[in-house]
Design a protein around this motif. Structure first.
Motif, PDB file in Angstrom:
ATOM      1  N   PRO A 168      31.584  47.605  52.500  1.00 64.13           N
ATOM      2  CA  PRO A 168      31.602  46.373  51.661  1.00 64.13           C
ATOM      3  C   PRO A 168      32.824  46.710  50.503  1.00 64.13           C
ATOM      4  O   PRO A 168      33.649  45.614  50.331  1.00 64.13           O
ATOM      5  CB  PRO A 168      30.351  46.289  50.718  1.00 64.13           C
ATOM      6  CG  PRO A 168      29.317  47.090  51.599  1.00 64.13           C
ATOM      7  CD  PRO A 168      30.006  48.206  52.199  1.00 64.13           C
ATOM      8  N   THR A 169      32.820  47.814  49.842  1.00 64.00           N
ATOM      9  CA  THR A 169      34.186  47.998  49.224  1.00 64.00           C
ATOM     10  C   THR A 169      35.576  47.783  49.671  1.00 64.00           C
ATOM     11  O   THR A 169      36.372  47.161  49.405  1.00 64.00           O
ATOM     12  CB  THR A 169      33.941  49.345  48.504  1.00 64.00           C
ATOM     13  OG1 THR A 169      32.501  49.483  47.976  1.00 64.00           O
ATOM     14  CG2 THR A 169      34.943  49.410  47.222  1.00 64.00           C
ATOM     15  N   LYS A 170      35.647  48.408  50.898  1.00 65.98           N
ATOM     16  CA  LYS A 170      36.849  48.180  51.847  1.00 65.98           C
ATOM     17  C   LYS A 170      37.155  46.797  51.890  1.00 65.98           C
ATOM     18  O   LYS A 170      38.065  46.360  51.893  1.00 65.98           O
ATOM     19  CB  LYS A 170      36.700  49.016  53.103  1.00 65.98           C
ATOM     20  CG  LYS A 170      36.625  50.410  53.001  1.00 65.98           C
ATOM     21  CD  LYS A 170      36.365  50.935  54.335  1.00 65.98           C
ATOM     22  CE  LYS A 170      36.179  52.474  54.388  1.00 65.98           C
ATOM     23  NZ  LYS A 170      35.763  53.198  55.876  1.00 65.98           N
ATOM     24  N   THR A 171      36.013  46.130  52.455  1.00 64.28           N
ATOM     25  CA  THR A 171      36.174  44.486  52.557  1.00 64.28           C
ATOM     26  C   THR A 171      36.768  43.835  51.319  1.00 64.28           C
ATOM     27  O   THR A 171      37.579  43.243  51.489  1.00 64.28           O
ATOM     28  CB  THR A 171      34.904  43.970  53.198  1.00 64.28           C
ATOM     29  OG1 THR A 171      34.687  44.564  54.426  1.00 64.28           O
ATOM     30  CG2 THR A 171      35.149  42.512  53.559  1.00 64.28           C
ATOM     31  N   GLU A 172      36.054  44.308  50.270  1.00 66.00           N
ATOM     32  CA  GLU A 172      36.649  43.610  48.907  1.00 66.00           C
ATOM     33  C   GLU A 172      37.752  43.829  48.643  1.00 66.00           C
ATOM     34  O   GLU A 172      38.649  42.911  48.354  1.00 66.00           O
ATOM     35  CB  GLU A 172      35.348  44.075  47.874  1.00 66.00           C
ATOM     36  CG  GLU A 172      35.554  43.442  46.549  1.00 66.00           C
ATOM     37  CD  GLU A 172      34.699  44.195  45.806  1.00 66.00           C
ATOM     38  OE1 GLU A 172      33.749  44.754  45.864  1.00 66.00           O
ATOM     39  OE2 GLU A 172      35.018  44.399  44.444  1.00 66.00           O
ATOM     40  N   VAL A 173      38.296  45.170  48.903  1.00 65.58           N
ATOM     41  CA  VAL A 173      39.701  45.365  48.351  1.00 65.58           C
ATOM     42  C   VAL A 173      40.600  44.884  49.319  1.00 65.58           C
ATOM     43  O   VAL A 173      41.508  44.275  48.714  1.00 65.58           O
ATOM     44  CB  VAL A 173      39.693  47.318  48.256  1.00 65.58           C
ATOM     45  CG1 VAL A 173      41.278  47.377  48.130  1.00 65.58           C
ATOM     46  CG2 VAL A 173      38.894  47.750  47.186  1.00 65.58           C
ATOM     47  N   LEU A 174      40.397  44.852  50.515  1.00 64.58           N
ATOM     48  CA  LEU A 174      41.414  44.355  51.387  1.00 64.58           C
ATOM     49  C   LEU A 174      41.628  42.899  51.142  1.00 64.58           C
ATOM     50  O   LEU A 174      42.510  41.975  51.328  1.00 64.58           O
ATOM     51  CB  LEU A 174      40.997  44.524  53.023  1.00 64.58           C
ATOM     52  CG  LEU A 174      41.344  45.999  53.343  1.00 64.58           C
ATOM     53  CD1 LEU A 174      40.724  46.142  54.899  1.00 64.58           C
ATOM     54  CD2 LEU A 174      42.716  46.339  53.284  1.00 64.58           C
ATOM     55  N   GLY A 175      40.360  42.191  50.866  1.00 65.85           N
ATOM     56  CA  GLY A 175      40.396  40.771  50.497  1.00 65.85           C
ATOM     57  C   GLY A 175      41.168  40.356  49.271  1.00 65.85           C
ATOM     58  O   GLY A 175      42.037  39.565  49.235  1.00 65.85           O
ATOM     59  N   ARG A 176      41.219  41.173  48.338  1.00 66.65           N
ATOM     60  CA  ARG A 176      42.095  40.950  47.127  1.00 66.65           C
ATOM     61  C   ARG A 176      43.325  41.368  47.375  1.00 66.65           C
ATOM     62  O   ARG A 176      44.142  40.728  46.777  1.00 66.65           O
ATOM     63  CB  ARG A 176      41.348  41.864  46.028  1.00 66.65           C
ATOM     64  CG  ARG A 176      40.490  41.058  45.108  1.00 66.65           C
ATOM     65  CD  ARG A 176      39.839  41.516  43.878  1.00 66.65           C
ATOM     66  NE  ARG A 176      38.842  42.572  44.326  1.00 66.65           N
ATOM     67  CZ  ARG A 176      38.711  43.669  43.683  1.00 66.65           C
ATOM     68  NH1 ARG A 176      39.467  44.054  42.660  1.00 66.65           N
ATOM     69  NH2 ARG A 176      37.740  44.653  43.838  1.00 66.65           N
ATOM     70  N   VAL A 177      43.580  42.644  48.178  1.00 63.98           N
ATOM     71  CA  VAL A 177      45.047  42.671  48.626  1.00 63.98           C
ATOM     72  C   VAL A 177      45.693  41.692  49.308  1.00 63.98           C
ATOM     73  O   VAL A 177      47.098  41.110  49.110  1.00 63.98           O
ATOM     74  CB  VAL A 177      45.110  43.948  49.582  1.00 63.98           C
ATOM     75  CG1 VAL A 177      46.532  44.156  50.194  1.00 63.98           C
ATOM     76  CG2 VAL A 177      44.579  45.383  48.613  1.00 63.98           C
ATOM     77  N   SER A 178      44.881  40.984  50.145  1.00 66.41           N
ATOM     78  CA  SER A 178      45.610  39.624  50.938  1.00 66.41           C
ATOM     79  C   SER A 178      45.867  38.799  49.934  1.00 66.41           C
ATOM     80  O   SER A 178      46.768  37.800  50.220  1.00 66.41           O
ATOM     81  CB  SER A 178      44.405  39.226  51.776  1.00 66.41           C
ATOM     82  OG  SER A 178      43.239  38.492  51.122  1.00 66.41           O
ATOM     83  N   ASN A 179      45.382  38.708  48.425  1.00 68.54           N
ATOM     84  CA  ASN A 179      45.791  37.487  47.760  1.00 68.54           C
ATOM     85  C   ASN A 179      47.021  37.907  46.966  1.00 68.54           C
ATOM     86  O   ASN A 179      47.545  36.952  46.283  1.00 68.54           O
ATOM     87  CB  ASN A 179      44.599  37.430  46.640  1.00 68.54           C
ATOM     88  CG  ASN A 179      43.395  36.889  47.251  1.00 68.54           C
ATOM     89  OD1 ASN A 179      43.239  36.032  48.240  1.00 68.54           O
ATOM     90  ND2 ASN A 179      42.254  37.220  46.722  1.00 68.54           N
ATOM     91  N   VAL A 180      47.507  38.924  47.151  1.00 67.37           N
ATOM     92  CA  VAL A 180      48.746  39.267  46.530  1.00 67.37           C
ATOM     93  C   VAL A 180      49.764  39.719  47.439  1.00 67.37           C
ATOM     94  O   VAL A 180      50.806  40.263  47.006  1.00 67.37           O
ATOM     95  CB  VAL A 180      48.505  40.422  45.586  1.00 67.37           C
ATOM     96  CG1 VAL A 180      47.446  40.004  44.149  1.00 67.37           C
ATOM     97  CG2 VAL A 180      47.989  41.824  46.024  1.00 67.37           C
ATOM     98  N   ILE A 181      49.515  39.616  48.629  1.00 71.60           N
ATOM     99  CA  ILE A 181      50.520  40.088  49.605  1.00 71.60           C
ATOM    100  C   ILE A 181      51.354  38.573  50.033  1.00 71.60           C
ATOM    101  O   ILE A 181      50.495  37.803  50.517  1.00 71.60           O
ATOM    102  CB  ILE A 181      50.246  40.851  50.783  1.00 71.60           C
ATOM    103  CG1 ILE A 181      51.244  41.660  51.230  1.00 71.60           C
ATOM    104  CG2 ILE A 181      49.249  39.928  51.902  1.00 71.60           C
ATOM    105  CD1 ILE A 181      50.528  42.802  52.259  1.00 71.60           C
ATOM    106  N   SER A 182      52.753  38.585  50.359  1.00 73.91           N
ATOM    107  CA  SER A 182      53.340  37.557  50.764  1.00 73.91           C
ATOM    108  C   SER A 182      52.804  37.112  52.279  1.00 73.91           C
ATOM    109  O   SER A 182      52.399  38.052  53.065  1.00 73.91           O
ATOM    110  CB  SER A 182      54.859  37.799  50.747  1.00 73.91           C
ATOM    111  OG  SER A 182      55.154  38.680  51.587  1.00 73.91           O
ATOM    112  N   ASN A 183      53.163  36.007  52.537  1.00 77.39           N
ATOM    113  CA  ASN A 183      52.542  35.455  54.130  1.00 77.39           C
ATOM    114  C   ASN A 183      53.263  36.107  54.990  1.00 77.39           C
ATOM    115  O   ASN A 183      52.823  36.376  56.193  1.00 77.39           O
ATOM    116  CB  ASN A 183      52.979  34.041  54.168  1.00 77.39           C
ATOM    117  CG  ASN A 183      52.210  33.264  53.468  1.00 77.39           C
ATOM    118  OD1 ASN A 183      51.224  33.349  52.891  1.00 77.39           O
ATOM    119  ND2 ASN A 183      52.890  31.948  52.993  1.00 77.39           N
ATOM    120  N   ASP A 184      54.686  36.837  54.852  1.00 71.53           N
ATOM    121  CA  ASP A 184      55.304  37.715  55.989  1.00 71.53           C
ATOM    122  C   ASP A 184      55.283  39.219  55.293  1.00 71.53           C
ATOM    123  O   ASP A 184      56.183  39.790  55.666  1.00 71.53           O
ATOM    124  CB  ASP A 184      56.658  37.072  56.294  1.00 71.53           C
ATOM    125  CG  ASP A 184      57.366  37.047  55.130  1.00 71.53           C
ATOM    126  OD1 ASP A 184      57.069  37.264  54.024  1.00 71.53           O
ATOM    127  OD2 ASP A 184      58.682  36.511  55.294  1.00 71.53           O
TER     128      ASP A 184
END
Lengths: 278, 121
Positions: free
Chosen positions: A221-237
């Motif tokens: 669950p922590t991995k999923t949570e962290v990756l979710g938040r990383v996805s919010n700060v990474i550009s579309n490409d």
């Protein structure tokens, strides 16, 4: 170690750093925290745990987390991610960023070898990056290791792990107490404390995120949570680099692997061939 | 299987290096000084030479210069492995034709890393 002490320490570490310590790792707690107990003038690990439990001293808790964090790092670790960065990711961004702005984030930078390796790659390609505004942000959960990274002083052993001799000659100077990274590389990286379990303070979007060899210490669950938040700060490409033993598969739908290129992931909607994928 | 010639006047160092190189699947031979190494290279050129600097009879740097002066041979990679750990020695070695440089003490990770740098792993 008493079972209730183990449970207490396990909960504390999970809550503060996301680190999962299974019962078969009691030895790890003992071997890493006993020296800390001694440095506080305590006779045993039991006494240290009592002190953590009763005092709730935030500084002491940080020291415990620091001691339990694995800080193994070396220059150009595993080579392949840095080759992909050099051959595919950086040329793509160089061609496609009209803003001439490049933002990179190393999310578990440890003693600095990873962000400094990236800085050295950019320096080697300086003809491509003239006039660009380049930021390399490096974060870690350990203040102690961030201090070491900022100092950019490495032992003889450290400068021989992964660093080609030509680069060592070019970018380091030898002094009586170690090998010091030259200022021009050092100044390219900005370090700060950051706990990946807390809301991200650094604002995206980042074009490249290195988050290598940190998810392996978290539960699913922590991995999923962290990756979710990383996805919010990474550009579309943008691109996400994970460690060789890590993946997004079955953990996050925000990213997909770049087929044929090990360790690199892109946002799910992106065309992965841009980064040399097949 | 790639071949490596370990050149060091210390029997202990040769033994430690051989053990690591065995693990890395190298066919390993040993030489006790630069002259011994040069003689062996003329008969059977290895893929890589792991080379000490200070040795009796012929030093590592003299061996390297003599090796690089040989014509009509497949030049091996040369990785210095020495206690000489200052920039001046490193520069001298690289100018003489070394491919990589290890400062003793070493371990398997360092040898693996340096051999990887020169494309042997």
């Amino acid at each position: 170690m008493k079972p209730e002490d183990f449970e207490f320490m396990r909960d504390l570490l999970k809550r503060k750093s996301g680190l999962v310590v299974n019962p078969d790792k009691v030895y790890l707690l003992e071997s890493r925290l006993t020296p800390l107990a001694r440095s506080h003038g305590l006779e045993s690990l039991d006494q240290l745990i009592d002190k953590v439990r009763t005092s709730r001293d935030a500084k002491l808790v940080d020291e415990v987390t620091d001691a339990m964090t694995t800080n193994e790092s070396f220059f150009f670790r595993d080579n392949t991610p840095f080759d992909i960065l050099k051959k595919h990711v950086l040329p793509f961004l160089n061609k496609n960023r009209d803003s001439k702005k490049l933002r990179i984030w190393c999310a578990a930078a440890s003693s600095g070898q990873e962000p400094y390796s990236i800085a050295m790659i950019l320096k080697e390609q300086s003809h491509l990056w003239n006039g660009w505004d380049i930021e390399i942000h490096a974060t870690d959960i350990s203040n102690k290791i961030i201090d070491k990274a900022r100092e950019a002083r490495y032992s003889q052993f450290e400068v021989q792990r992964g660093l080609p001799i030509q680069m060592m000659m070019k970018y380091f100077r030898q002094e009586s107490d170690g090998w010091f990274l030259n200022e021009d590389i050092k100044s390219m990286v900005k370090f700060e404390y950051m706990n990946l379990l807390e809301p991200f303070k650094n604002k995206g979007p980042f074009d490249i995120v290195f988050c290598r060899n940190v998810l392996i210490y978290f539960d699913q669950p922590t991995k999923t949570e962290v990756l979710g938040r990383v996805s919010n700060v990474i550009s579309n490409d943008g691109s996400l680099f994970l460690g060789a033993a890590e993946t997004v598969l079955g953990i996050s739908d925000h990213f997909k692997p770049v087929k044929g290129q090990r360790g690199i992931y892109v946002p799910s909607a992106m065309d992965a061939t841009a980064y040399g994928g097949v | 299987m790639r071949s490596c010639l370990v050149v060091d006047d210390s029997k202990v160092i040769r033994k430690v290096a051989r053990r690591i190189l065995d693990e890395l699947s190298f066919d390993t031979n040993e030489a006790v000084d630069g002259q011994d190494a040069l003689d062996q290279c003329k008969i059977n050129m290895p893929d890589v030479v792991l080379l000490d600097w200070n040795m009796p009879v012929m030093s590592g740097i003299d061996f390297l210069r003599a090796l690089r002066a040989l014509s009509g041979v497949n030049q091996p990679k040369v990785v210095f492995c020495t206690t000489e750990n200052d920039m001046a020695h490193i520069r001298t070695a690289m100018e003489a034709g070394a491919d990589e440089y290890i400062m003793k003490p070493f371990d398997r990770e360092i040898i693996e890393s340096k051999f990887s740098q020169v494309g042997l792993i």
